[in-house]
Design a protein around this motif. Structure first.
Motif, short mmCIF file in Angstrom:
data_model
loop_
_atom_site.label_atom_id
_atom_site.label_comp_id
_atom_site.label_asym_id
_atom_site.label_seq_id
_atom_site.Cartn_x
_atom_site.Cartn_y
_atom_site.Cartn_z
N THR A 78 -104.83 67.71 -56.45
CA THR A 78 -103.64 68.13 -57.18
C THR A 78 -102.82 66.93 -57.60
O THR A 78 -102.57 66.03 -56.81
N LEU A 79 -102.41 66.95 -58.85
CA LEU A 79 -101.52 65.94 -59.42
C LEU A 79 -100.10 66.50 -59.41
O LEU A 79 -99.90 67.68 -59.71
N TYR A 80 -99.15 65.67 -59.07
CA TYR A 80 -97.76 66.08 -59.02
C TYR A 80 -96.92 65.21 -59.96
O TYR A 80 -97.24 64.04 -60.21
N LEU A 81 -95.81 65.80 -60.42
CA LEU A 81 -94.81 65.04 -61.16
C LEU A 81 -93.45 65.49 -60.64
O LEU A 81 -93.02 66.61 -60.90
N GLN A 82 -92.81 64.63 -59.87
CA GLN A 82 -91.46 64.90 -59.39
C GLN A 82 -90.48 64.39 -60.44
O GLN A 82 -90.49 63.21 -60.78
N MET A 83 -89.65 65.29 -60.95
CA MET A 83 -88.73 64.96 -62.03
C MET A 83 -87.30 65.11 -61.51
O MET A 83 -86.94 66.17 -61.01
N ARG A 84 -86.53 64.06 -61.64
CA ARG A 84 -85.15 64.06 -61.17
C ARG A 84 -84.22 63.73 -62.33
O ARG A 84 -84.62 63.12 -63.32
N ASN A 85 -82.95 64.09 -62.16
CA ASN A 85 -81.93 63.81 -63.17
C ASN A 85 -82.42 64.21 -64.57
O ASN A 85 -82.38 63.43 -65.52
N LEU A 86 -82.87 65.44 -64.67
CA LEU A 86 -83.41 65.92 -65.93
C LEU A 86 -82.33 66.00 -67.00
O LEU A 86 -81.17 66.35 -66.72
N GLN A 87 -82.73 65.67 -68.23
CA GLN A 87 -81.83 65.66 -69.38
C GLN A 87 -82.37 66.61 -70.45
O GLN A 87 -83.57 66.92 -70.46
N PRO A 88 -81.52 67.06 -71.36
CA PRO A 88 -82.01 67.95 -72.42
C PRO A 88 -83.19 67.39 -73.21
O PRO A 88 -84.07 68.16 -73.64
N ASP A 89 -83.26 66.07 -73.37
CA ASP A 89 -84.39 65.46 -74.08
C ASP A 89 -85.71 65.58 -73.31
O ASP A 89 -86.78 65.31 -73.87
N ASP A 90 -85.64 65.98 -72.06
CA ASP A 90 -86.86 66.18 -71.27
C ASP A 90 -87.49 67.55 -71.53
O ASP A 90 -88.58 67.84 -71.03
N THR A 91 -86.80 68.37 -72.32
CA THR A 91 -87.33 69.70 -72.64
C THR A 91 -88.64 69.59 -73.41
O THR A 91 -88.76 68.77 -74.33
N GLY A 92 -89.60 70.42 -73.03
CA GLY A 92 -90.87 70.42 -73.73
C GLY A 92 -91.96 71.07 -72.90
O GLY A 92 -91.72 71.51 -71.78
N MET A 93 -93.14 71.11 -73.48
CA MET A 93 -94.32 71.60 -72.76
C MET A 93 -94.98 70.41 -72.09
O MET A 93 -95.24 69.39 -72.75
N TYR A 94 -95.22 70.53 -70.81
CA TYR A 94 -95.82 69.45 -70.04
C TYR A 94 -97.29 69.77 -69.77
O TYR A 94 -97.61 70.85 -69.25
#
Length: 123
Positions: A78-94
């Motif tokens: 399993t691959l993980y992506l921990q995302m912190r301090n998210l901003q509106p520009d981070d919106t999208g399909m991952y």
């Protein structure tokens, strides 16, 4: 044939956190790069982070460096992506992608792709 399944997306407010997961169901090659990409409306697919499944040497894109952390658990495949301090520009399909076809591991040239998980950050 490698299959990838992302999960963990959702809606958060600015400054929030999310952790994405990408489950690898089977291996094509025994060693490979595996990566996260983001597709935002009106933008090209952007490389977020990449890591080799056997060597813990992550690569990060400029826009998320310092806020996102990538990790691969080989026992759980399993691959993980921990995302912190998210901003509106981070919106999208991952998207999760595996087996890079280029030495440029943050370029979207990968053999296998998941279906994606949506992340929406509201202000």
């Amino acid at each position: 044939q490698m299959q990838l399944a992302e999960s963990g997306g959702g809606s958060v407010q600015t400054g929030g956190s999310l952790r994405l997961s990408c489950k690898v169901s089977s291996y094509g090659s025994s060693t490979f790069f595996i990566a996260w990409f983001r597709q935002s409306p009106g933008k090209e697919r952007e490389g977020i982070a990449a890591i080799h499944n056997a060597y813990n040497s992550p690569f990060y894109g400029h826009s998320t460096r310092g806020r996102f952390t990538v990790a691969y658990d080989s026992t759980k495949k399993t691959l993980y992506l921990q995302m912190r301090n998210l901003q509106p520009d981070d919106t999208g399909m991952y998207y999760c992608a595996a087996e890079g076809l280029s030495d440029r591991v943050l370029d979207p040239q990968y053999r296998y792709w998941g279906q994606g998980t949506q992340v929406t950050v509201s202000s």
